[in-house]
Design a protein around this motif. Structure first.
Motif, mmCIF file in Angstrom:
data_model
loop_
_atom_site.group_PDB
_atom_site.id
_atom_site.type_symbol
_atom_site.label_atom_id
_atom_site.label_comp_id
_atom_site.label_asym_id
_atom_site.label_seq_id
_atom_site.Cartn_x
_atom_site.Cartn_y
_atom_site.Cartn_z
ATOM 1 N N LEU A 1 0.804 -1.115 0.133
ATOM 2 C CA LEU A 1 -0.061 0.142 0.055
ATOM 3 C C LEU A 1 0.823 1.207 -0.022
ATOM 4 O O LEU A 1 0.320 2.316 -0.684
ATOM 5 N N PRO A 2 1.868 1.419 0.690
ATOM 6 C CA PRO A 2 2.669 2.649 0.796
ATOM 7 C C PRO A 2 3.306 2.812 -0.453
ATOM 8 O O PRO A 2 3.346 3.959 -0.998
ATOM 9 N N TRP A 3 3.673 1.945 -1.125
ATOM 10 C CA TRP A 3 4.385 1.936 -2.489
ATOM 11 C C TRP A 3 3.180 2.374 -3.659
ATOM 12 O O TRP A 3 3.680 3.360 -4.398
ATOM 13 N N PHE A 4 2.176 1.528 -3.547
ATOM 14 C CA PHE A 4 0.967 2.107 -4.610
ATOM 15 C C PHE A 4 0.879 3.413 -4.128
ATOM 16 O O PHE A 4 0.542 4.283 -5.215
ATOM 17 N N PHE A 5 0.532 3.909 -3.091
ATOM 18 C CA PHE A 5 0.376 5.266 -2.787
ATOM 19 C C PHE A 5 1.337 6.132 -3.115
ATOM 20 O O PHE A 5 1.015 7.627 -3.682
ATOM 21 N N ALA A 6 2.645 5.981 -3.213
ATOM 22 C CA ALA A 6 3.766 6.556 -3.614
ATOM 23 C C ALA A 6 3.678 6.908 -5.024
ATOM 24 O O ALA A 6 3.607 8.136 -5.604
ATOM 25 N N ALA A 7 3.165 6.009 -6.044
ATOM 26 C CA ALA A 7 2.852 5.893 -7.267
ATOM 27 C C ALA A 7 1.907 6.951 -7.698
ATOM 28 O O ALA A 7 1.788 7.900 -8.298
ATOM 29 N N GLN A 8 0.715 6.847 -6.998
ATOM 30 C CA GLN A 8 -0.299 7.789 -7.068
ATOM 31 C C GLN A 8 -0.071 9.127 -6.840
ATOM 32 O O GLN A 8 -0.591 10.135 -7.148
ATOM 33 N N GLY A 9 0.639 9.493 -5.479
ATOM 34 C CA GLY A 9 0.862 10.370 -5.003
ATOM 35 C C GLY A 9 1.964 11.421 -5.813
ATOM 36 O O GLY A 9 1.927 12.663 -5.991
ATOM 37 N N LEU A 10 2.814 10.799 -6.542
ATOM 38 C CA LEU A 10 3.637 11.427 -7.466
ATOM 39 C C LEU A 10 2.871 12.128 -8.527
ATOM 40 O O LEU A 10 3.113 13.101 -8.939
ATOM 41 N N ILE A 11 1.843 11.718 -8.931
ATOM 42 C CA ILE A 11 1.090 11.763 -10.106
ATOM 43 C C ILE A 11 0.313 12.964 -9.497
ATOM 44 O O ILE A 11 0.087 14.354 -10.240
ATOM 45 N N TYR A 12 -0.103 12.999 -8.127
ATOM 46 C CA TYR A 12 -0.897 14.048 -7.340
ATOM 47 C C TYR A 12 -0.066 15.385 -7.241
ATOM 48 O O TYR A 12 -0.452 16.324 -7.384
ATOM 49 N N ILE A 13 1.208 15.130 -6.929
ATOM 50 C CA ILE A 13 2.284 16.298 -6.731
ATOM 51 C C ILE A 13 2.171 17.282 -8.231
ATOM 52 O O ILE A 13 2.313 18.226 -8.317
ATOM 53 N N GLY A 14 1.926 16.171 -9.439
ATOM 54 C CA GLY A 14 2.086 17.295 -10.689
ATOM 55 C C GLY A 14 0.943 17.534 -11.031
ATOM 56 O O GLY A 14 0.773 18.385 -12.014
ATOM 57 N N ILE A 15 -0.492 17.437 -10.280
ATOM 58 C CA ILE A 15 -1.832 18.188 -10.769
ATOM 59 C C ILE A 15 -1.768 19.608 -10.798
ATOM 60 O O ILE A 15 -2.238 20.196 -11.600
ATOM 61 N N PRO A 16 -0.889 20.424 -9.596
ATOM 62 C CA PRO A 16 -0.989 21.756 -9.889
ATOM 63 C C PRO A 16 -0.272 22.287 -11.064
ATOM 64 O O PRO A 16 -0.729 23.200 -11.749
ATOM 65 N N LEU A 17 0.744 21.598 -11.394
ATOM 66 C CA LEU A 17 1.418 22.033 -12.747
ATOM 67 C C LEU A 17 0.541 21.740 -13.816
ATOM 68 O O LEU A 17 0.473 22.526 -14.811
ATOM 69 N N LYS A 18 -0.235 20.615 -13.964
ATOM 70 C CA LYS A 18 -1.022 20.406 -15.175
ATOM 71 C C LYS A 18 -2.249 21.266 -14.928
ATOM 72 O O LYS A 18 -2.562 21.510 -16.283
ATOM 73 N N GLN A 19 -2.617 21.579 -13.835
ATOM 74 C CA GLN A 19 -3.867 22.476 -13.767
ATOM 75 C C GLN A 19 -3.556 23.828 -14.155
ATOM 76 O O GLN A 19 -4.260 24.729 -14.744
ATOM 77 N N PHE A 20 -2.267 24.372 -13.904
ATOM 78 C CA PHE A 20 -1.799 25.716 -14.391
ATOM 79 C C PHE A 20 -1.951 25.698 -15.752
ATOM 80 O O PHE A 20 -2.386 26.818 -16.539
ATOM 81 N N LEU A 21 -1.496 24.787 -16.519
ATOM 82 C CA LEU A 21 -1.326 24.593 -18.124
ATOM 83 C C LEU A 21 -2.938 24.440 -18.388
ATOM 84 O O LEU A 21 -3.271 25.072 -19.491
#
Length: 474
Positions: A114-134
């Motif tokens: 679970l922590p590592w699956f969360f890490a994969a999803q979480g790294l995409i989540y960190i990119g959301i503000p950058l994607k939303q800016f664009l």
């Protein structure tokens, strides 16, 4: 010129949706076929839990940031504030999950992954503000290209691992983490090199942003429960095999909403600007929005009509009988929500663009609470079918509440098209599937009858199509 601009917006927005939904679904198709239903159900459950945790961490900032940047050229700082917020929240939650996994290390293997699956999803989540800016700047293509490369890489990796007989839950998690790291790094490089994005945090402004988003924070959490709480409860109350069947049908339902995901990023900035003054929309604006809704519903109803005719023969063929018959009724029930989701997306966008945050929150909480209660009652008795029925009932309730809100406080929106299109599609589906011919001929007959009825009854006209294009081109 309008035609070219509209095509470019649809292409660039569509590129994102195709990369995330289509290629993402192809990736999950491969693991659903190559892995056992038990393993696929486990991955689906971890996905639902991670999504729930990330929704809590997001604090409802995602939509507020897009609306702010789209409505004002001086609000670019909001994306930077959200970016710092995601990093801090991700690190704290990841470390907490690692500690918990060590405490429960002698329990089910799911706690280890679970922590590592969360890490994969979480790294995409960190990119959301950058994607939303664009996205707020209507620059959809960069992330679209990044996501196409990333998701294509995931598919190739899974196929290679299968050929090497190394595909299992652990290697799937590794692939997901590598893909997420790639996406985040590419987004950072593009923003630094090609935009004026600033990573500077304005703390006082950030606090104001938190205050603004707090009005809909509960709404966002409860809204998430509408799309993933059924997965979580199925994983707890039934078996991973039951969850595998349901999650496969649900992912197909999500993929079927692809046109909505393409148009949503275009619609939100446009309606946010129209509603920025806080006044009710004028008659001309309402006229074009209703024409837009009619065309959207025409196609939204056509999607489930076609997919339900194809479901059993096509899915059984491509999954070698693993799925298809086992979850056909579940998909049928979920697919009835597709036109409703298109309609709700428009109603939600009008409500959110009009800053009806409290009302949106109230509707979402009511619907989510209803959904949880229905799931608890129906899953116990009917398992996956119960979860699908709970989702459908909740979607109808949500649509009704948003319709009432928009009609009272934003604009008069027509309900007649969705009712007529859905009723005609149900009659045509029953008629076509009872004709003793090949399923592809059934499909052609159903489409011809549906399109013919829509135009013959003048529920759909050439003028509707012109108004649709005009609204999106303005």
């Amino acid at each position: 010129m309008f035609k070219n601009k509209l095509f470019i917006k649809f292409f660039s927005s569509g590129l994102q949706a195709i990369a995330v939904q289509v290629l993402g679904s192809v990736f999950f198709y491969f693991i659903s076929v190559y892995l056992s239903k038990e393993s696929f159900g486990t991955i689906s459950w971890m996905n639902a839990v991670s999504f729930f945790l990330l929704t809590i961490l997001g604090f409802g900032l995602e939509q507020v940031v897009v609306r702010r940047i789209a409505a004002s050229k001086t609000s670019d700082w909001a994306a930077a504030a959200f970016f710092i917020h995601t990093i801090v929240g991700f690190i704290i939650t990841f470390l907490l999950l690692v500690v918990l996994s060590n405490i429960f290390k002698n329990q089910s293997a799911i706690y280890h992954y679970l922590p590592w699956f969360f890490a994969a999803q979480g790294l995409i989540y960190i990119g959301i503000p950058l994607k939303q800016f664009l996205n707020a700047k209507e620059l959809f293509t960069p992330y679209g290209i990044i996501s196409v490369v990333s998701n294509t890489g995931k598919i190739i990796a899974v196929c290679c691992l299968q050929q090497l007989e190394q595909l299992d839950t652990a290697t799937v998690v590794v692939v997901l983490i590598c893909s997420a790291v790639f996406e985040l790094c590419c987004l950072l490089v593009y923003l630094v090199a090609k935009t004026n994005f600033s990573f500077k945090l304005h703390f006082k402004a950030y606090l104001k942003l938190i205050k603004e988003s707090s009005a809909q924070y509960l709404s966002v959490i409860f809204d998430m429960s509408l799309s993933r709480m059924d997965w979580i409860l199925l994983g707890i109350m039934t078996t991973n095999v039951v969850l595998a069947d349901y999650s496969f049908a649900y992912r197909a339902y999500e993929l079927a909403r692809l046109p909505m995901l393409i148009i949503a990023p275009i619609l939100l900035p446009r309606l946010s600007r129209l509603l920025a003054s806080g006044k009710k929309l004028g008659n001309i604006q309402q006229f074009y929005i209703n024409s837009f809704s009619t065309v959207e519903q025409f196609f939204a109803v056509l999607i489930p009509l076609m997919l339900n005719i194809l479901w059993v023969p096509l899915i059984s063929m491509i999954t070698k009988g693993k799925y298809g018959d086992s979850n056909a009724v579940q998909f049928l029930i979920l697919s009835l929500c597709i036109p409703l989701q298109f309609f709700i997306n428009l109603l939600w966008t009008l409500s959110f663009g009009g800053k009806k945050y409290k009302q949106v929150t109230s509707i979402t909480i009511i619907c989510a609470a209803t959904n949880i209660v229905l799931n608890l009652l129906l899953i116990h008795q009917f398992k996956g079918l119960g979860a699908a029925a709970a989702f459908f009932i909740t979607t109808v309730l949500q649509g009704g509440l948003y319709y009432r809100l928009v009609n009272k406080q934003v604009m008069n929106i027509a309900l007649k098209p969705i009712v007529i299109f859905m009723l005609s599609a149900i009659v045509i589906y029953v008629s076509a599937t009872n004709i003793p011919v090949n399923f592809l001929l059934q499909l052609l007959i159903a489409v011809a009858l549906y399109v013919g009825f829509a135009f013959a009854s003048k529920q759909m006209t050439r003028q509707h199509l012109l108004n649709f294009k005009h609204f999106l081109s303005r």
